[in-house]
Design a protein around this motif. Structure first.
Motif, PDB file in Angstrom:
ATOM      1  N   LYS A 157       1.589   6.653  -6.930  1.00 36.87           N
ATOM      2  CA  LYS A 157       0.457   7.529  -7.272  1.00 36.87           C
ATOM      3  C   LYS A 157       0.868   8.993  -7.123  1.00 36.87           C
ATOM      4  CE  LYS A 157      -4.464   7.965  -6.233  1.00 36.87           C
ATOM      5  NZ  LYS A 157      -5.559   7.493  -5.378  1.00 36.87           N
ATOM      6  N   GLU A 158       1.556   9.306  -6.033  1.00 36.32           N
ATOM      7  CA  GLU A 158       2.004  10.676  -5.788  1.00 36.32           C
ATOM      8  C   GLU A 158       3.043  11.093  -6.821  1.00 36.32           C
ATOM      9  OE1 GLU A 158       2.506  14.439  -4.513  1.00 36.32           O
ATOM     10  OE2 GLU A 158       0.854  13.072  -4.070  1.00 36.32           O
ATOM     11  N   ARG A 191       2.330   1.711  -3.465  1.00 35.65           N
ATOM     12  CA  ARG A 191       1.266   2.216  -4.363  1.00 35.65           C
ATOM     13  C   ARG A 191       1.043   3.715  -4.152  1.00 35.65           C
ATOM     14  NH1 ARG A 191      -1.735  -2.800  -4.959  1.00 35.65           N
ATOM     15  NH2 ARG A 191      -0.954  -3.447  -6.979  1.00 35.65           N
ATOM     16  N   ALA A 192       1.015   4.128  -2.889  1.00 32.29           N
ATOM     17  CA  ALA A 192       0.799   5.547  -2.577  1.00 32.29           C
ATOM     18  C   ALA A 192       1.960   6.387  -3.122  1.00 32.29           C
ATOM     19  CB  ALA A 192       0.667   5.741  -1.067  1.00 32.29           C
ATOM     20  N   ALA A 229       0.836  -1.208   0.000  1.00 32.23           N
ATOM     21  CA  ALA A 229       0.000   0.000   0.000  1.00 32.23           C
ATOM     22  C   ALA A 229       0.872   1.259   0.000  1.00 32.23           C
ATOM     23  CB  ALA A 229      -0.933   0.000   1.217  1.00 32.23           C
ATOM     24  N   GLU A 230       1.992   1.234   0.749  1.00 26.92           N
ATOM     25  CA  GLU A 230       2.888   2.398   0.792  1.00 26.92           C
ATOM     26  C   GLU A 230       3.559   2.626  -0.564  1.00 26.92           C
ATOM     27  OE1 GLU A 230       5.302   2.975   4.430  1.00 26.92           O
ATOM     28  OE2 GLU A 230       4.325   1.139   5.126  1.00 26.92           O
TER      29      GLU A 230
END
Length: 196
Positions: free
Chosen positions: A183-184, A179-180, A176-177
């Motif tokens: 995305k950023e 992916r974040a 999840a980290e």
């Protein structure tokens, strides 16, 4: 004892990644334009469809190309572009057979520096600089392959405590980290694109 890998987020596929460096290379090769878990579960799917519990570079290298495309294209497909990826997987295996006697670990076994390892990874079919750096970081962070200067050669992907790539995924939270972070990074790139 094999390292515990969580890139496919699927126990059987991750178990293969933990014990097979060829599976790791193939997963990294497939890791483009599809979700990472899909890419890294690909080696397990290929092995299953070949009726094996592991991948063999020599077997894949000489496999009938049309039959190999069909193998990767069967539902569910191994990749969004199974034909192109079947060709790339075979090219990778052919290269390993030709240069390393089919042994993926020979790519890094006798390297003296991170720079040399990066050059070897970059020479693999389907591996550009970024993919080579991410795989180098994966080798160093999760698989214990740490020639002198490996972090520097891996660039930002080698940074300790980062969450940039597959090299940093050790479970659902780190996935999840990563992916974040991606995305950023995409959002920032779009914002700074010319014409904005």
């Amino acid at each position: 004892m094999h390292p515990t890998i969580h890139l496919a987020q699927q126990p059987e596929a991750d178990e293969l990644l933990g014990r097979s460096r060829l599976a790791d290379l193939v997963g990294m090769l497939l890791d483009q334009q599809v979700p990472m878990e899909w890419a890294f579960s690909g080696p397990y799917t290929i092995a299953q469809r070949l009726g094996r519990d592991d991948l063999d570079a020599a077997e894949i290298a000489v496999y009938d190309p049309d039959a190999f495309v069909a193998l990767l294209s069967a539902k569910p497909a191994v990749h969004r572009y199974p034909g192109a990826m079947a060709k790339r997987v075979q090219q990778l295996c052919q290269y390993l057979v030709e240069h390393y006697d089919g042994d993926a670990t020979a790519v890094w076994r006798d390297v003296s520096s991170g720079k040399e390892l990066l050059e070897r990874l970059n020479a693999l079919p389907g591996f550009g600089k970024q993919k080579a750096q991410i795989f180098l970081a994966l080798l160093g962070k999760q698989l214990g392959v740490r020639p002198q200067g490996w972090r520097e050669a891996a660039g930002a992907y080698g940074d300790a405590g980062s969450h940039r790539s597959a090299a940093d995924i050790t479970g659902p939270e780190s996935l999840a980290e990563v992916r974040a972070f991606k995305k950023e990074a995409k959002r920032a790139a779009k914002k700074s694109a010319p014409g904005r």
